[in-house]
Design an enzyme around this catalytic site. Structure first.
Site, PDB file in Angstrom:
ATOM      1  N   LYS A 226       0.973 -21.307 -26.687  1.00 19.62           N
ATOM      2  CA  LYS A 226       0.384 -20.255 -25.850  1.00 19.62           C
ATOM      3  C   LYS A 226      -1.049 -19.986 -26.311  1.00 19.62           C
ATOM      4  CE  LYS A 226       1.574 -15.564 -24.202  1.00 19.62           C
ATOM      5  NZ  LYS A 226       2.505 -14.432 -24.405  1.00 19.62           N
TER       6      LYS A 226
ATOM      7  N   SER B 159       7.641 -10.922 -23.155  1.00 17.74           N
ATOM      8  CA  SER B 159       6.810 -12.037 -22.687  1.00 17.74           C
ATOM      9  C   SER B 159       7.320 -13.428 -23.041  1.00 17.74           C
ATOM     10  CB  SER B 159       5.378 -11.885 -23.210  1.00 17.74           C
ATOM     11  OG  SER B 159       4.738 -10.843 -22.537  1.00 17.74           O
TER      12      SER B 159
ATOM     13  N   SER C 114       4.212 -12.390 -20.105  1.00  9.91           N
ATOM     14  CA  SER C 114       2.910 -13.003 -20.054  1.00  9.91           C
ATOM     15  C   SER C 114       2.919 -14.508 -20.323  1.00  9.91           C
ATOM     16  CB  SER C 114       1.989 -12.336 -21.071  1.00  9.91           C
ATOM     17  OG  SER C 114       2.452 -12.589 -22.386  1.00  9.91           O
TER      18      SER C 114
END
Lengths: 503, 113, 506
Positions: free
Chosen positions: C80, C179, C155
């Site tokens: 990420k 997330s 997210s």
């Protein structure tokens, strides 16, 4: 813009000053408060920075254990309480010299609270000294900010600059902020007390060996809060905070100036604005800075990247065992050991020579001899050249050796001074310098006696005065004898001989 | 934590919105965000709604409950005072929008402390 | 020819260890897959083919030389974009960090490198991890591989979509309020949020420091455990890191046994008011666990009701401070205000932050600034912290009675892109089941538990365990996974539609 001021003594007839002093001290830890970057002063710009102290995205702080210990030791030396649970908090405000735009500090849970520091100040009548107790509100740990150079504009100051250049080497250096309680009852001595407090604090920090205490390098910085209230009233007036007053002399001057300035405002029927003020060393005045405003809404909250500092009782006790003798107490002890008068001791302290003399005496010198050299010739030289006595390469061992040469009768004072020159010039230790320069008193009594006879014969008038009981007149004859022997005579012996012949 | 903002409090008492457009602009400046008028129009209403929602934390009686700022009961995590390598000035300055003389060049700083 | 993109990480690792393939071959297969489908999915913000292949070659050489390697050596992974990668652009999905190349590695990334895992690239995310849909990325949304018109969760939608679309066998996510878990739920993948402090946060661009935690995104429970073991453990660079060994997660995942385990269904998050298909699948999954020998009891966590409100005070408060550093002075975007000849630093900061942050980030910064400001602290931040205490107490009381707690992961399956973009409150409600774990610091996992009847989209089953007992997630997760796959006759992603694929990636 220059503000109106009233005469200081006049101001004090009407108003009673209240002070609050905040002193920021840079600790002398090897690394920064929250990262492993070096704290050495004077490194190349931005060479002592890492993701943590540069506030790079993702970096996290870790507390320096030494800084915590320094804070605890200082707290104990200030007779303060050590919190058994304390926390860091974030003080949020935007400023380019602060990489994270918050300062990691302590807010309502400081490591040290409720202490005091006794300082010696002249009595109000001025005929002696007395102890004034400054109460300490708190001492807390925090981090320093970076340093900005202001480019463009006339003065190199922040005002009028076109842009600024920031070096973050200083960002993250551990600081302890020591905050006093309101200092009341100082009266006319407020400026002196402010100065004496910072001086005493500096001595304490030095004795604890937790800071370099170099005010000229900014490792001790003082903010002075000053307010006035009409004499005889209780309620504090509105205060101003004069920032970054960075020498003992300036602290005294800045407080004195603020009292005079505020008195003028109040006398004219005005009110004091709560604001920060800047101290100007050159002109000796303060000027208005930013008024207190919304920008002071620092939005403190507990620092979530750090965990609480909860010093164990055993640690606090252990650190308590490492405290040095309090500086004032130590000075009293040394003065008594050395047999110095108050005046002599004050000269020694002013020359910053207490430690040097202590070491010199330990090397075998007499206290009187040690004092003579450190506060005499060396202090004079340092003063003239704007250096410190430690800068000359002369060690306590050198001075002790020199003192021994004088005491042992090898050198007289003027020869000793020449030897000292040689030591400072790097020619070696005193004995070696004396040898190399061929400095040695004339030990041959025959030569001395011949010279004395010659001088008495050549100066019958003076000799008569001595005969007539004016012993002081012998000085002139001694001078002549010294001259005769090219300075290499023992003046005491010469005097002895002259008096023996004439009285 | 003392000062109450008179305007905001008064709005509460009048039962008006929790957060007005002006207040949003004020807080945005405190957070150093220069919102445009369009943005203010858009965000103010949303924020008012959100503040109205989050204010419901006040509905729980929690006077005697200690605040929890951290999920872990850790204490005294420190490091020894040993120097670790720093970045080089080149690394430190590599991402700077502007640099000069091995320093970060920033616009003129308003006269503050 | 074997398609390594369809295999689990555990199987790839076994093939590598057996010498049946090379890391270069496996890594190249994934790079090819990315080139083929990522134009549609947009899971990646950046692909580092060169770096990944270099690592792969090094691992292959080490293996050939007989060096001892970690269990996942040679298995590629996606990271990420919120984790700092030295030499590799890291943006956190924000314009304000466009082009920022960190001079250091996050600890998680350093551990991946040390484990010999090729890093395929950086995955898309909501800006600074604020969002539940990845639509708040400054670089465009990620699309759900199950239906490209739908959100992949957020997210960390990039990481979950990359795994779901077979672009990577493994990915790293971060979870502040769900997330990792919510994107896992809506993409039919597995995601774990470890115990707070179980994985170092050093180098993780902070959203909310007291809530953030990195963890694995995978297609199987065992894979998650293997990755968890690589990235977990104590780190001296993170003061909030737990100084203890990683819990025995791999062992637990292999055990996959729930006999005699007490499982608590939380009355307040048992699926009432959730999408009916989600509720139905949750009930079925609970029954499967009972069938496998678990005992199910209902517990009550009354304070959870205020969790969402407390979360949306604590997170913005911490975020408002964490994001203050993005000011255009030292790195990232610098923008001058329009029409100002010689702007001050203050004006440049304000203009930069206006230009560099998206709406959601601005909303939360303003909300947090407000909540911390003088006169409001006690009513907002202070009160939220007290609610946090109550939530932790609810958990503690529940764990007195049960070994794990279970809930549906998210109230709905994947919604349509754009559907909730202009309604922040509706977006926030997605986090209602995942937030309590972050507030209390306990570990949580989401595993896929079927396709909802009404829309045929994946749903997630959340398992929560007491702090530091992360292994229980894997024990229960693996047991349920086995039961479900027995029922389905294979992994859920086998039911996902084929992506059309385009040769012309973006």
């Amino acid at each position: 813009m220059t503000d109106a001021v009233v005469d200081y003594d006049e101001a004090l007839q009407t108003y009673d000053p209240v002070m609050g002093l905040e002193v920021h001290v840079e600790l002398n830890t090897k690394t920064k408060m929250f990262c492993g970057c070096s704290t050495v002063f004077g490194a190349e710009p931005n060479s002592q920075v890492c993701p943590v102290c540069l506030g790079l995205p993702g970096a996290l702080p870790v507390v320096n254990a030494s800084a915590v210990e320094s804070a605890i030791r200082l707290g104990l030396a200030l007779h303060g309480s050590i919190a058994d649970w304390s926390r860091f908090a974030r003080k949020n405000y935007f400023y380019p010299d602060m990489p994270k735009n918050f300062q990691t500090s302590q807010y309502d849970e400081p490591i040290v609270y409720n202490g005091y520091l006794d300082v010696e100040v002249p009595t109000e009548s001025g005929d002696g000294t007395e102890v004034f107790r400054v109460e300490i509100e708190r001492a807390h740990m925090e981090e320093d900010t970076g340093k900005s150079l202001h480019v463009g504009g006339a003065t190199g100051r922040i005002q009028g600059a076109e842009y600024s250049l920031v070096d973050y080497n200083r960002a993250g250096i551990p600081l302890i902020e020591i905050v006093t309680k309101p200092i009341v009852g100082a009266g006319t001595r407020a400026p002196q007390i402010a100065r004496a407090y910072v001086a005493a604090l500096r001595d304490l920090l030095k004795a604890l060996d937790i800071s370099d205490v170099k005010m000229e390098q900014g490792s001790v910085r003082c903010d002075a809060n000053v307010s006035l209230r009409p004499v005889g009233t209780e309620k504090f007036g509105t205060r101003t905070e004069t920032k970054n007053v960075n020498s003992l002399r300036s602290i005294e001057r800045a407080v004195r100036y603020e009292i005079s300035r505020q008195a003028a405002v109040l006398d004219a029927g005005g009110t004091i604005t709560q604001e920060t003020r800047h101290w100007h060393e050159d002109t000796g005045i303060t000027t208005a800075g930013r008024p207190k405003s919304d920008a002071d809404d620092y939005r403190y909250f507990p620092e979530p990247d750090l965990v609480p500092v909860a010093p164990a009782a055993e640690l606090v006790e252990k650190l308590g065992g490492t405290l040095p003798e309090p500086p004032a107490q130590r000075r009293k002890r040394l003065q008594s050991d050395w047999g110095y008068s108050d005046l002599e001791m004050r000269d020694v302290i002013n020359a910053g020579a207490v430690d040097l003399i202590e070491q010199t005496v330990a090397e075998g010198a007499s206290p009187a001899g040690a004092r003579k050299w450190w506060t005499g010739e060396l202090a004079r030289r340092a003063n003239v050249e704007g250096r410190t006595v430690e800068d000359f390469g002369v060690t306590p061992a050198h001075v002790a050796e020199l003192d021994g040469l004088v005491k042992g009768g090898r050198l007289n004072d003027s020869m000793a001074r020449q030897v000292l020159e040689g030591v400072m010039a790097g020619e070696g230790a005193p004995t070696a310098v004396a040898d190399a320069r061929g400095l040695e008193l004339v030990q041959d009594d025959g030569a001395l006696e011949a010279a004395v006879d010659k001088v008495i014969a050549a100066n019958p008038d003076v000799a008569d005065k001595v005969r007539g009981g004016k012993l002081n007149a012998a000085g002139a004859l001694i001078g002549q004898v010294m001259k005769e022997l090219k300075g290499q005579a023992d003046a005491a012996k010469a005097r002895e001989l002259i008096l023996a012949k004439l009285t | 934590m003392a000062v109450l903002r008179p305007v905001w409090t008064a709005n509460r008492l009048r039962g008006m919105s929790a957060l007005s457009r002006d207040e949003v602009a004020h807080v945005a400046m405190l957070a150093r965000i220069q919102l445009s008028d369009d943005e203010l129009d858009r965000l103010a209403g949303q924020l008012d709604q959100i503040v109205g929602f989050v204010a419901t934390v006040g509905e729980i009686a929690a006077d005697d409950i200690p605040p929890m700022s951290h999920p872990l009961p850790l204490e005294n995590v420190t490091r020894t005072d040993e120097v670790r390598p720093s970045l080089t000035p080149q690394q430190a300055l590599a991402a700077a929008p502007r640099a000069e003389a091995d320093r970060f060049a920033v616009p003129r700083i308003l006269d503050e402390e | 020819m074997t398609d390594y993109t369809r295999m689990t990480a555990a199987d790839i690792a076994a093939a590598l260890a057996a010498g049946e393939t090379t890391s270069v071959e496996v890594t190249q297969a994934h790079l090819d897959r990315i080139a083929e489908v990522d134009g549609d999915v947009h899971a990646f913000l950046q692909v580092d083919a060169e770096g990944a292949l270099a690592t792969a070659r090094a691992v292959d050489e080490a293996r050939a030389a007989g060096k001892e390697l970690g269990p996942l050596a040679g298995v590629p992974v996606a990271v990420k974009d919120v984790l700092a990668t030295e030499g590799l652009t890291t943006t956190a999905g924000s314009k304000i960090l466009e082009g920022w190349v960190p001079p250091y590695d996050a600890t998680v990334v350093a551990k991946l490198r040390a484990a010999g895992m090729p890093i395929l690239g950086k995955t898309n995310m909501d800006e600074f991890a604020m969002g539940s849909s990845t639509e708040h990325s400054a670089y465009g949304p990620t699309h759900n591989p199950w239906d490209l018109d739908r959100i992949p969760g957020g997210s960390g939608g990039g990481s979950s979509a990359a795994v779901a679309a077979f672009e990577a066998p493994l990915a790293i996510g971060t979870d502040t309020g769900g997330s990792i878990r919510q994107p896992a739920a809506v993409t039919g993948t597995v995601g774990t949020k470890p115990t707070y402090g179980g994985v170092s946060r050093y180098g993780l661009i902070a959203l909310a420091s007291s809530l953030d935690q990195a963890g694995p995104c995978t297609r199987s429970v065992l894979d998650a455990a293997l990755l968890h073991e690589v990235i977990g453990g104590h780190d001296v660079m993170d003061s909030t890191s737990i100084d203890a060994p990683v819990p025995p997660v791999v062992e637990a995942a292999r055990k996959a046994d729930v006999k005699g385990l007490k499982i608590g269904v939380i009355k307040e998050i048992s699926g009432e008011g959730f999408q009916p298909g989600v509720k139905q699948l949750f009930d079925e999954s609970v029954q499967l666990l009972v069938d496998r020998g678990a005992e199910v009891v209902e517990v009550s966590c009354p304070s959870f009701e205020k969790g969402l409100a407390a979360y949306y005070l604590i997170l913005p408060s911490e975020a408002s401070s964490n994001l203050a550093k993005f000011d255009g002075m030292r790195y990232g975007l610098r923008v001058g205000p329009e029409g100002v000849a010689s702007p001050s630093a203050e004006q440049v900061m304000a203009a930069t932050r206006d230009a560099g942050f998206g709406d959601e980030v601005k909303r939360r910064i303003i909300l947090g600034t407000y909540a911390l400001s003088a006169g409001y602290y006690d009513a907002y931040y202070g009160q939220a912290q007290k609610v946090r205490t109550l939530i932790a107490r609810d958990f503690a009381a529940a764990y007195e009675k049960v070994d794990v707690l279970v809930t549906p992961t998210a109230p709905t399956t994947a919604f349509k892109l754009g559907e909730k973009l202009d309604d922040p409150m509706a977006m926030y409600l997605n986090d209602v089941a995942t937030i309590p774990a972050n507030l209390a610091g306990v570990p949580g996992m989401s595993i896929p538990n079927g396709l909802a009847a009404e829309d045929g989209l994946p749903s997630g089953f959340q398992i929560l365990a007491p702090a530091t007992k992360d292994e229980r997630l894997y024990q229960v997760g693996a047991a349920l996974e086995a039961a479900l796959q027995e029922k389905w006759g294979g992994p859920i992603l086998a039911q996902a539609p084929e992506l059309a694929g385009k040769a012309d990636a973006r």
